[in-house]
Design a protein around this motif. Structure first.
Motif, short mmCIF file in Angstrom:
data_model
loop_
_atom_site.label_atom_id
_atom_site.label_comp_id
_atom_site.label_asym_id
_atom_site.label_seq_id
_atom_site.Cartn_x
_atom_site.Cartn_y
_atom_site.Cartn_z
N ARG A 232 0.83 -1.21 0.00
CA ARG A 232 0.00 0.00 0.00
C ARG A 232 0.86 1.26 0.00
O ARG A 232 0.60 2.21 -0.73
N ARG A 235 2.46 1.75 -3.54
CA ARG A 235 1.56 2.26 -4.56
C ARG A 235 1.18 3.71 -4.29
O ARG A 235 1.06 4.53 -5.21
N ALA A 236 1.01 4.06 -3.02
CA ALA A 236 0.71 5.46 -2.68
C ALA A 236 1.91 6.35 -2.99
O ALA A 236 1.75 7.48 -3.46
N SER A 239 2.04 7.04 -6.66
CA SER A 239 0.96 7.94 -7.05
C SER A 239 1.22 9.39 -6.66
O SER A 239 0.65 10.31 -7.27
N THR A 277 -3.42 5.50 -6.08
CA THR A 277 -3.65 5.08 -4.70
C THR A 277 -3.35 6.24 -3.76
O THR A 277 -2.26 6.83 -3.82
#
Length: 301
Positions: A232, A235-236, A239, A277
């Motif tokens: 997580r 991916r954040a 982004s 994300t």
């Protein structure tokens, strides 16, 4: 498992723009992992005398061919002596086998399921430096040194698999993916952009494993939570630096110069909201805490 005494300054490290040269980074890994000896207590059902004989012929791992040790990746690590045998061969495996499609799951996933998050800082740091160096060389020059392709050339030099493997291992050694995305955009080669787009559109940056080589169910739960949290955060982080506007601007310059890249950018831009994300600060804090908890574990001998 027992708690480590190491004082981790933080969960993530920034991408290193100036690591040592590739050969020096590899030498540092051999030194850092040189303390690990082979444990010869092997499972007789999985390995026979010839397997041990083949491995014993190479007391110096730096001279061993892949066939001397690669069989250990096809069985549960405990069957070939556990973590210490795996770590003894890890430097040579990185050199010869990191890009081998025949190792499934990838060498990174196999490292991760051995509790990689809780390895000593000295070992994590040399891995981080090596893979930052390889990534820089690959994205800027198309050079994968000191990695070697397997003799059957099962990975082509321009295969996007290389970029995916590098992003996966950078995630696993806790390089902040936001800083990786920033580096990829700064380097601005088609190779760098393909790596960024592939990671941005992937469901996970770090693939999963069917098991972890840990001591009990509680530890398994800790590391699985950390694995999910790491993905997580990765991916954040990607982004944070890849906006729709940035994609549009790059597409405009790539339409004539690099049509295949322009098509890939268009695909990412079309489904940008699905791939992007976001994390609140509270969510990010929770994920960092889950990763930190796994970092505090070290397998007891």
């Amino acid at each position: 498992m027992v708690l480590k005494q190491d004082n981790h300054a933080g969960v993530f490290a920034p991408f290193d723009y100036a690591p040592p040269e590739a050969a020096q980074c590899l030498d540092d890994i051999y030194r850092a992992f040189g303390r690990h000896d082979i444990d010869w207590f092997w499972c007789a059902q999985c390995f026979g005398p010839d397997d041990k004989k083949r491995m014993r012929a190479y007391p110096n791992p730096r001279t061993a061919p892949a066939e001397a040790f690669s069989g250990i990746y096809n069985e549960h690590p405990i069957c070939s002596g556990g973590e210490t045998t795996f770590l003894h061969w890890l430097p040579r495996a990185i050199e010869l086998q990191f890009l081998a499609k025949g190792i499934d799951p990838s060498l990174t996933v196999q490292m991760f399921r051995l509790g990689m998050l809780a390895w000593p800082d000295a070992e994590t740091q040399v891995l981080r430096r090596l893979f930052c160096r390889i990534a820089l060389n690959w994205w800027t020059l198309g050079d994968i040194a000191p990695l070697q392709l397997t003799p059957d050339k099962d990975v082509r030099i321009h295969d996007r698999t290389i970029g995916r493997r590098l992003l996966e291992v950078l995630c696993a050694v806790r390089v902040d993916m936001g800083s990786v995305a920033e580096a990829l955009i700064d380097i601005d080669t088609p190779t760098a952009w393909f790596s960024l787009l592939d990671a941005f559109q992937a469901e996970t940056v770090l693939d999963d494993s069917i098991y972890h080589v840990l001591h009990d169910g509680e530890d398994e739960a800790v590391f699985r939570r950390a694995h999910a949290a790491l993905n997580r955060c990765a991916r954040a982080g990607l982004s944070r630096y890849l906006s729709r506007q940035r994609l549009v601007e790059k597409w405009e310059t790539a339409t004539l110069a690099a049509p295949a890249l322009a098509d890939a950018i268009s695909d990412a831009e079309m489904l940008f909201d699905a791939y992007c994300t976001r994390q609140s600060e509270a969510e990010a804090d929770d994920d960092r805490e889950a990763i930190r908890l796994a970092m505090q574990y070290r397998a007891s001998s």
